[in-house]
Design an enzyme around this catalytic site. Structure first.
Site, PDB file in Angstrom:
ATOM      1  N   GLU A 115       0.843  -1.192   0.000  1.00 44.08           N
ATOM      2  CA  GLU A 115       0.000   0.000   0.000  1.00 44.08           C
ATOM      3  C   GLU A 115       0.882   1.247   0.000  1.00 44.08           C
ATOM      4  O   GLU A 115       1.834   1.288   0.775  1.00 44.08           O
ATOM      5  CB  GLU A 115      -0.922   0.040   1.227  1.00 44.08           C
ATOM      6  CG  GLU A 115      -1.882   1.216   1.160  1.00 44.08           C
ATOM      7  CD  GLU A 115      -2.829   1.313   2.365  1.00 44.08           C
ATOM      8  OE1 GLU A 115      -2.694   0.523   3.313  1.00 44.08           O
ATOM      9  OE2 GLU A 115      -3.677   2.193   2.332  1.00 44.08           O
TER      10      GLU A 115
ATOM     11  N   GLY B 159       3.259   2.333  10.872  1.00 47.96           N
ATOM     12  CA  GLY B 159       3.047   1.569  12.099  1.00 47.96           C
ATOM     13  C   GLY B 159       2.779   0.105  11.786  1.00 47.96           C
ATOM     14  O   GLY B 159       3.424  -0.792  12.322  1.00 47.96           O
TER      15      GLY B 159
ATOM     16  N   MET C  89       0.391  -2.745   8.768  1.00 44.30           N
ATOM     17  CA  MET C  89      -0.323  -2.864   7.492  1.00 44.30           C
ATOM     18  C   MET C  89      -1.246  -4.070   7.501  1.00 44.30           C
ATOM     19  O   MET C  89      -0.860  -5.162   7.895  1.00 44.30           O
ATOM     20  CB  MET C  89       0.725  -2.949   6.366  1.00 44.30           C
ATOM     21  CG  MET C  89       0.142  -3.160   4.992  1.00 44.30           C
ATOM     22  SD  MET C  89      -0.890  -1.739   4.499  1.00 44.30           S
ATOM     23  CE  MET C  89      -2.042  -2.572   3.411  1.00 44.30           C
ATOM     24  N   GLU C  90      -2.462  -3.834   7.001  1.00 42.62           N
ATOM     25  CA  GLU C  90      -3.558  -4.800   7.133  1.00 42.62           C
ATOM     26  C   GLU C  90      -3.639  -5.857   6.041  1.00 42.62           C
ATOM     27  O   GLU C  90      -4.733  -6.383   5.784  1.00 42.62           O
ATOM     28  CB  GLU C  90      -4.870  -4.025   7.163  1.00 42.62           C
ATOM     29  CG  GLU C  90      -5.307  -3.394   5.820  1.00 42.62           C
ATOM     30  CD  GLU C  90      -4.894  -1.946   5.619  1.00 42.62           C
ATOM     31  OE1 GLU C  90      -3.897  -1.511   6.241  1.00 42.62           O
ATOM     32  OE2 GLU C  90      -5.542  -1.245   4.828  1.00 42.62           O
ATOM     33  N   ASN C  91      -2.549  -6.225   5.376  1.00 40.42           N
ATOM     34  CA  ASN C  91      -2.598  -7.239   4.324  1.00 40.42           C
ATOM     35  C   ASN C  91      -3.502  -8.406   4.719  1.00 40.42           C
ATOM     36  O   ASN C  91      -3.425  -8.905   5.831  1.00 40.42           O
ATOM     37  CB  ASN C  91      -1.196  -7.800   4.069  1.00 40.42           C
ATOM     38  CG  ASN C  91      -0.147  -6.730   4.060  1.00 40.42           C
ATOM     39  OD1 ASN C  91      -0.198  -5.836   3.229  1.00 40.42           O
ATOM     40  ND2 ASN C  91       0.770  -6.766   5.012  1.00 40.42           N
TER      41      ASN C  91
ATOM     42  N   HIS D  17      -6.784  -1.951  15.133  1.00 39.40           N
ATOM     43  CA  HIS D  17      -6.994  -1.215  13.890  1.00 39.40           C
ATOM     44  C   HIS D  17      -6.752  -2.110  12.667  1.00 39.40           C
ATOM     45  O   HIS D  17      -7.609  -2.222  11.785  1.00 39.40           O
ATOM     46  CB  HIS D  17      -6.062   0.002  13.867  1.00 39.40           C
ATOM     47  CG  HIS D  17      -6.127   0.814  12.619  1.00 39.40           C
ATOM     48  ND1 HIS D  17      -6.904   1.939  12.495  1.00 39.40           N
ATOM     49  CD2 HIS D  17      -5.510   0.660  11.413  1.00 39.40           C
ATOM     50  CE1 HIS D  17      -6.760   2.440  11.280  1.00 39.40           C
ATOM     51  NE2 HIS D  17      -5.918   1.682  10.598  1.00 39.40           N
ATOM     52  N   GLU D  18      -5.593  -2.741  12.627  1.00 41.40           N
ATOM     53  CA  GLU D  18      -5.279  -3.552  11.438  1.00 41.40           C
ATOM     54  C   GLU D  18      -6.227  -4.740  11.342  1.00 41.40           C
ATOM     55  O   GLU D  18      -6.663  -5.112  10.250  1.00 41.40           O
ATOM     56  CB  GLU D  18      -3.819  -4.026  11.445  1.00 41.40           C
ATOM     57  CG  GLU D  18      -2.781  -2.915  11.611  1.00 41.40           C
ATOM     58  CD  GLU D  18      -2.931  -1.744  10.658  1.00 41.40           C
ATOM     59  OE1 GLU D  18      -3.547  -1.890   9.591  1.00 41.40           O
ATOM     60  OE2 GLU D  18      -2.435  -0.640  10.996  1.00 41.40           O
TER      61      GLU D  18
ATOM     62  N   HIS E  59      -9.547  -3.732   9.869  1.00 37.71           N
ATOM     63  CA  HIS E  59      -9.513  -3.512   8.416  1.00 37.71           C
ATOM     64  C   HIS E  59      -9.994  -4.742   7.656  1.00 37.71           C
ATOM     65  O   HIS E  59     -10.389  -4.635   6.498  1.00 37.71           O
ATOM     66  CB  HIS E  59      -8.086  -3.202   7.947  1.00 37.71           C
ATOM     67  CG  HIS E  59      -7.739  -1.739   7.913  1.00 37.71           C
ATOM     68  ND1 HIS E  59      -8.550  -0.792   7.336  1.00 37.71           N
ATOM     69  CD2 HIS E  59      -6.638  -1.064   8.339  1.00 37.71           C
ATOM     70  CE1 HIS E  59      -7.960   0.404   7.428  1.00 37.71           C
ATOM     71  NE2 HIS E  59      -6.805   0.259   8.035  1.00 37.71           N
TER      72      HIS E  59
ATOM     73  N   GLU F 272      -9.713   4.162   6.140  1.00 33.49           N
ATOM     74  CA  GLU F 272      -8.890   4.619   7.278  1.00 33.49           C
ATOM     75  C   GLU F 272      -9.713   5.379   8.324  1.00 33.49           C
ATOM     76  O   GLU F 272      -9.600   5.114   9.515  1.00 33.49           O
ATOM     77  CB  GLU F 272      -7.703   5.447   6.789  1.00 33.49           C
ATOM     78  CG  GLU F 272      -6.678   4.655   5.961  1.00 33.49           C
ATOM     79  CD  GLU F 272      -6.104   3.442   6.688  1.00 33.49           C
ATOM     80  OE1 GLU F 272      -6.282   3.312   7.921  1.00 33.49           O
ATOM     81  OE2 GLU F 272      -5.473   2.595   6.019  1.00 33.49           O
TER      82      GLU F 272
END
Ligand code: BES
Ligand code: ZN
Length: 884
Positions: free
Chosen positions: A129, A270, A272-274, A306-307, A310, A329
């Site tokens: 991303e 910080g 990443m939501e892969n 948070h991640e 997502h 986001e």
């Protein structure tokens, strides 16, 4: 290595559907440090929604070496395609489904931009991303191109015993007769390329499992550097807590057999939501009482949540284009804020979110980089992961929840998921679900997404003793911003209460007899007058309760009324806000050229009120601690808004803190003593709250300047049994000129020099210290043997801490701070544009400074603008100067 990158803006209005769709992707990686071979097989077809007629196939690609290309298995010759710096075009492709086989090579070792496939301490990892996938293979690298991925990864068995990608594991085996092995992963959920991830390395793991509400068992794994397994307990608990919470609060279940998290030490962001494979900056995973502070524990919990969230808001339903970034986001920040409020201390969390919004988003909205929550154009999308998109974006979701009610909002989100699961959508789709469920017209509300700038809401209250009515006059205005001249009125939810003489809330009944059960007014016009009836005596208005809208509120309240709210408001947020407002009024007055020092009668009165509240046992200690944290230098600068002299702001703050410390000394000393730790360490909100209150008391006691209090801080450091206490004491001492300062810093270094995440704290504390020599200090830190420009955490610890959290140092009158930042950022810009551009964001508020500093910041920016810059930094520098 400079790229001839495009510098022209892209416009939301130019959105067009992709000409081709990619339905299936098979990727075959042969991992190698300097020459990783990627074989991609793409199944493509013309987009049926686009008018037929042989459109060329245009693929994105960057920093790739093309080895071969075949269409429907037939090799293409050089004249069959057009290979450019950032695109690969095949002019003639079939008007029916076809396959493309692409073989490319990339160099992970040389990738210091940390976008695409790179190495972090020997581990292969990816960050795609927003536009990193094009550095892995040629692709339609845009979020509305959704495909199903199967990934085979082959690597040296010793170098990379662990091989991970998105989705579920299918196969893992040795390659016979070699020292290599491979793994195959399949992700059944169609996803855009930005959610792709691959990890390969020598990693250790901690495992657990989670059974979903419908009874499916999910394997949970956290992968870390070998030896760090004892630092994963908290993160694992957060994963499970998040999974449960999303089921209970929003009815969202996890959907794969495994959920993997990998912690890496070199990461631009910080986390990443892969899909199914979240990659984290290790500072947001690893925690142990002696190495992580309460703040670290809290951010680990929040970022994991948070991640994870997502997975639904971002992965299952994704964005049509990057202009819609707030769709995932803003909404996901709102969800993680709600999670933290539900699982920790609600009001304290609200205070933290609003502090964040006001510290980062308000200045952005008031400066040269102002943009709407959904920008209409950008040059480099990496520059738009901003406080506006994130924090203001979250506030817009919160306002929708306020307007629809919690239940209505939940139903609307359900409808949004039901309608758009597996799709790439827009802000309109989101708001439409809200409108359809509630039956409300949200067309005016849409302005929150398209109009930049912080609305100013002015409120005043008149009381009429004859009619026993109170008239609340409300007016709103949005000042022009550099990106937009004309502004329309906004739809603003205004929560309020009216306090009677004894401090209780009065029933709110409008003139026409409507009772406001939830205390919610809706402001839609430029001016309103709301009349409340049956008000027995002049009330004190508590306005914008719970910070119900991201606006600047001005009221006509006097000091007595503010103090009254500080003591009595039933809304915990506004009670705290009253204390802040009282202090802010003193500080802004004191920081003016001929202002009175914040040490007089009013300051003493504030100190007494703060002391009273801080020792009110019925209140949560974490909440009480918030009262003892006086407005920061950036709070005051923002309120002043022009002609800011950072030295005067700092002096005003020091004086007020000393006054509060001296006046409330007995109370603060009591708190300090009675809150001393007893049992073993626990990171829970209760214990963390006690530490926060005790440490806030210590800070004010030391502010008195009394030698015995400085001694107390040093003892606090020496006796600290956890990182929170140690780093608080170190930070307090770091500003002083006492020998204890050097002794503590030296001690801390010796103890932690081999723990990178803790050593970052040592660097950061020094970079933040408000001292005359801070520019020289940070300059010297860059030459420290443990410093590296290549590690983003270390860079942020020194350079960002200085530029963003040391206002007197960064804004030193001779411009030395500006030159320091400019030359460091310029050097970083050559290999990591994303990081460099973020650092340069520190210049965003240069226009609010007094003339001399303005001139010097401007000169530095102008000098930067003449340099060869990345697209990222080019956009920031030129927009900051008011040019782009
Ligand atoms: N999707 C982002 C990570 C990201 C940001 C990737 C910018 C590429 C460019 C992720 O979900 C995120 O928002 N992370 C935040 C933390 C979060 C708790 C707000 C981050 O990395 O700072
Ligand atoms: Zn996010």
């Amino acid at each position: 290595m400079h790229q001839a990158a495009p510098r022209t803006p892209k416009y939301l209005a130019d959105y067009a559907l992709p000409d081709h769709l990619i339905e299936e992707v098979e990727l075959d990686f042969k991992l190698d440090p300097t020459a990783t071979r990627v074989a991609a097989k793409l199944r493509l077809r013309p987009n049926p929604k686009v008018a037929p007629g042989g459109r060329p196939l245009v693929l994105h690609g960057e920093n790739l070496t093309l080895l071969s290309l075949a269409l429907d298995r037939k090799p293409l010759e050089a004249e069959d395609y057009d290979l450019r710096e950032t695109t690969l075009t095949i002019p003639e492709v079939p008007g029916r489904p076809f396959t493309l086989d692409i073989v490319t090579v990339c160099n992970p070792e040389a990738n210091a931009a940390l976008s695409g496939l790179y190495r972090s301490s020997g581990t292969y990892c990816t960050q795609c991303e927003p536009e990193g996938f094009r550095r892995i293979t040629y692709f339609i690298d845009r979020p509305d191109a959704l495909a199903v991925y199967t990934v085979r990864i082959e690597a040296d068995r010793d170098e990379a015993p662990v091989l991970l990608s998105n989705g579920n594991p299918m196969e893992q085996a040795d390659v016979p007769g070699t020292n290599r092995h491979y793994a195959v992963w399949h992700d059944p959920f169609p996803k855009p390329s930005y959610l792709f991830a691959l990890v390969g390395g020598n990693l250790a793991s901690v495992s657990d499992s989670f059974t979903t509400a419908s009874g499916r068992k999910v394997a949970l794994n956290i992968y870390v550097e070998p030896g760090k397994q004892d630092c994963c307990d908290w993160a694992m608990k957060s994963v499970k807590r998040s999974m449960r919470w999303d089921e209970e609060r929003f009815g969202r279940e996890y959907d794969l057999d495994v959920f993997n998290i990998v912690a890496v030490s070199d990461f631009n962001m910080g986390a990443m939501e892969n899909k199914g494979l979240n990659v984290f900056n290790d500072k947001l995973i690893l925690a142990r009482p002696d190495t992580a502070s309460d703040a670290d524990y809290a951010s680990i919990d929040g970022v994991i949540a948070h991640e994870y969230f997502h997975n639904w808001t971002g992965d299952r339903v994704t964005c049509r284009d990057w202009f819609q970034l707030c769709l995932k986001e803003g909404l996901t920040v709102f969800r993680d804020q709600e999670y933290t409020s539900d699982t920790r201390t609600g009001p304290v969390n609200r205070i933290a979110s609003v502090r964040m919004l006001k510290t980062h988003q308000f200045p952005e909205d008031a400066g040269p980089l102002a943009h709407p929550v959904r920008p209409a154009s950008f040059i480099e999308i990496n520059n738009f992961y901003t406080a506006t998109v994130y924090e203001k974006g979250a506030e817009l979701c919160r306002m929708l929840q306020t307007l629809l009610g919690r239940e209505g909002f939940r139903k609307a989100l359900d409808l949004y998921f039901e309608r758009h699961d597996g799709e790439a959508v827009t802000v309109e789709d989101f708001v439409e679900a809200m409108a359809d469920v509630s039956g409300r017209d949200l067309s005016q509300f849409m302005r929150w997404y398209t109009q930049s700038g912080t609305p100013e809401l002015a409120c005043s209250l008149d009381y009429d003793p004859h009619t026993k009515t109170a008239h609340l006059r409300v007016s709103q205005v949005v000042a022009p911003t550099p990106d937009q001249n004309k502004k329309e009125p906004m739809h603003i939810p205004l929560k309020l209460g009216l306090l009677g003489a004894n401090g209780d809330d009065l029933p709110l009944v409008l003139e026409d007899g409507t009772a406001l059960e939830d205390g919610l007014l809706e402001v839609t016009e430029r001016e309103h007058v709301f009349t409340f009836r049956d008000i027995p005596s002049p009330p004190t208005p508590s306005l914008l309760r719970d910070f119900s809208a991201p606006v600047r509120l001005t009221t006509s309240l006097d000091a007595d009324q503010i103090e009254f709210l500080m003591m009595h408001d039933s809304d915990p947020f506004n009670r705290w806000q009253a204390a802040q407002t009282y202090a802010t009024n003193l500080l802004t007055a004191a920081a003016q050229p001929d202002g009175d020092a914040a040490s007089g009668k009013e300051a003493v009165r504030l100190a007494k009120a703060l002391g009273t509240t801080a020792s009110e046992e019925a209140l949560h200690p974490a909440y009480r601690a918030e009262f003892l944290k006086l407005p920061s230098e950036s709070d005051i600068a923002r309120e002043l808004a022009r002609d800011v002299d950072p030295d005067a702001v700092w002096q005003a703050g020091e004086t007020l803190r000393a006054t509060v410390g001296r006046t409330a000394r007995p109370t603060l000393t009591d708190l300090y003593t009675s809150l001393a730790p007893s049992g073993p360490f626990s990171p829970d909100p209760e214990e963390a709250g006690r530490r926060a209150l005790r440490n806030a008391a210590l800070d004010l006691l030391v502010a008195t300047g009394d030698a015995s209090e400085i001694e107390r801080a040093f003892t606090h450091y020496r006796e600290a049994s956890n990182m929170t206490d140690a780093i608080t004491a170190l930070s307090i001492l770091s500003h002083l000129d006492a020998p204890h300062r050097d002794e503590a810093l030296q001690h801390f270094y010796t103890r932690w020099e081999n723990e990178p995440l803790v050593l970052d704290k040592w660097f950061a504390v020094q970079a933040r210290a408000a001292r005359n020599d801070s520019v020289e200090t940070v300059q010297a830190l860059l030459s420290h043997p443990k410093f590296s420009l290549k590690n983003p955490n270390r860079v942020r610890a020194v350079i960002a801490s200085f530029a963003q959290a040391n206002p007197t140092g960064f804004n030193r009158a001779d411009g030395g701070g500006y030159d320091f930042l400019a030359s460091a950022a310029l050097e970083i810009d050559r290999f990591n544009p994303h990081l460099a551009a973020r650092l340069l964001g520190a210049f965003e508020s240069w226009r609010i400074l007094e003339p001399k500093r303005q001139a010097s910041a401007q000169a530095t920016l102008q000098r930067l603008a003449t340099q060869e810059l990345s697209t990222d930094s080019y956009e920031i520098v030129n927009k900051t100067l008011g040019r782009a």
